[in-house]
Design an enzyme around this catalytic site. Sequence first.
Site, PDB file in Angstrom:
ATOM      1  N   PRO A  95       0.817  -1.220   0.000  1.00 41.18           N
ATOM      2  CA  PRO A  95       0.000   0.000   0.000  1.00 41.18           C
ATOM      3  C   PRO A  95       0.845   1.262   0.000  1.00 41.18           C
ATOM      4  O   PRO A  95       2.018   1.258   0.352  1.00 41.18           O
ATOM      5  CB  PRO A  95      -0.800  -0.130   1.299  1.00 41.18           C
ATOM      6  N   CYS A  96       0.213   2.361  -0.395  1.00 45.54           N
ATOM      7  CA  CYS A  96       0.843   3.676  -0.335  1.00 45.54           C
ATOM      8  C   CYS A  96       0.718   4.169   1.105  1.00 45.54           C
ATOM      9  O   CYS A  96      -0.385   4.367   1.602  1.00 45.54           O
ATOM     10  CB  CYS A  96       0.158   4.634  -1.298  1.00 45.54           C
ATOM     11  N   GLN A  97       1.849   4.334   1.771  1.00 45.11           N
ATOM     12  CA  GLN A  97       1.857   4.754   3.167  1.00 45.11           C
ATOM     13  C   GLN A  97       2.815   5.916   3.361  1.00 45.11           C
ATOM     14  O   GLN A  97       3.346   6.454   2.386  1.00 45.11           O
ATOM     15  CB  GLN A  97       2.235   3.553   4.066  1.00 45.11           C
TER      16      GLN A  97
END
Length: 465
Positions: A95-97
């Site tokens: 995921p984009c974190q």
Amino acid sequence: MDKTVCELFAGVGGFRCGLNSIRTVEDAARPEKWETVWFSQWEPADKKTQWAWSCYVDRFGTRLDRKGKDTTNIDVAEVPKEDLPDFNLLVGGFPCQDYSVANSLATSKGIEGKKGVLFWSILDTVREKHPPFILLENVDRLIKSPAKQRGRDFGIILACLRDEGYTVEWRVINAADYGFQQRRRRTFIFAYREDTRYGARMAGAIGYEEAKKGEESRQEMARLLLEDGFFATSFPVGGAEGADGASLRIGVLPRDLVELSDTYRSNFENAGVMKDGVVYTVKTTPRYDGPQITLGQIMETGRVDEQFFIPKERLYYTDPEVTHSDESQNGMLTAKEHKTWQYIKGAKRLPRKAANGHEYIFSEGVVSMIDSYDKPARTMLTSEGSFSRTTHIVRDMETGRIRLLTPIEMERIQGFPSDWTKECLVDGQKVEMPVSRRRFMMGNALVVDLVRQMERQLSDIFDAE
């Protein structure tokens, strides 16, 4: 080179299905071209049953680490990376974190990132196993995040791979642009160790100062991104500015990760390559003139279970042709009217009051209520099937009634075999996965067809090593 794979954040096996061209449930039982020696899938939200892992194991079986232990269903951050089997290709969708880092004396590298960021487990695996090749997938906004420091997060990822001796290519790909059945944009990252034969293609690339002066070098890098590179070979582009290198933008990543985290900004384009910390990026447009798979082509044509049909009282609160509601002028609708699909997908204007007492009008635009048969499906999210503006609503092929997507249709939208997520292996027993979890799995997956298309190029690269 042996086609051995480690699949992190495996979900229900999208990368594995794509690499091995698995098109039916029965295909999963046949010998695989790409051998997955280890995988990891752990969902902290699944407190009772690990549905994705159970589905994966039902289809493929499990894999043991070098100590003979099954560590595939625990938090990968807790898995000793030295215990993993050796492999030549690392794959995973993460995921984009928040990838920001800070100084710390507690780590061997002198930095630390926020806990729970899944990319750090990818990086730990890379540092321990040094796989020759890496293929990762993320959301399209990765190259632009965070909003307040555009490009920082992607810059950190590139710099981390630079420090481990990798060259990195990337491309933002919309599956529908290449004829597939979903309008889904994702960032793909292909990294290769510089001591591989494939990496030798970049061995003569010159540094930033020389590149600024050398027109020939700019043209060489533009050709890599537009014609000869990994993604250009798998997904052709054309009509892009910078085909002669003139619009190719060049930048340098700071050597210090903390400095990069604190100050770096960059407008990364949808295609690029990073070598030795020098970033070359250019905007591309897809080139494809083949057939287009549409939503109508992958929908079920036979009888569909009644549970997927929407009751008439939940469809419309007024004339079906009405697509806008202005509650700021015409009065508030009832709670029952608010719970109709016509309302949730329609354009609306609502009077609102902020916590400080400020009154304002909230507005949003219309979303097509019934999805078109003659277009690729819209992007599917993990909230698919919920009472949401983003949920797909279709007209049933057999009856003409309006309903939600079936699990098979969701699987087909993502390129999985029909009924791939129907069954799981839980405590040694086959059980059916709940429809709600099947929806979540597909909303969280990648488009298998894209990996299947990249496999041809990957196979050629491995065969040449």
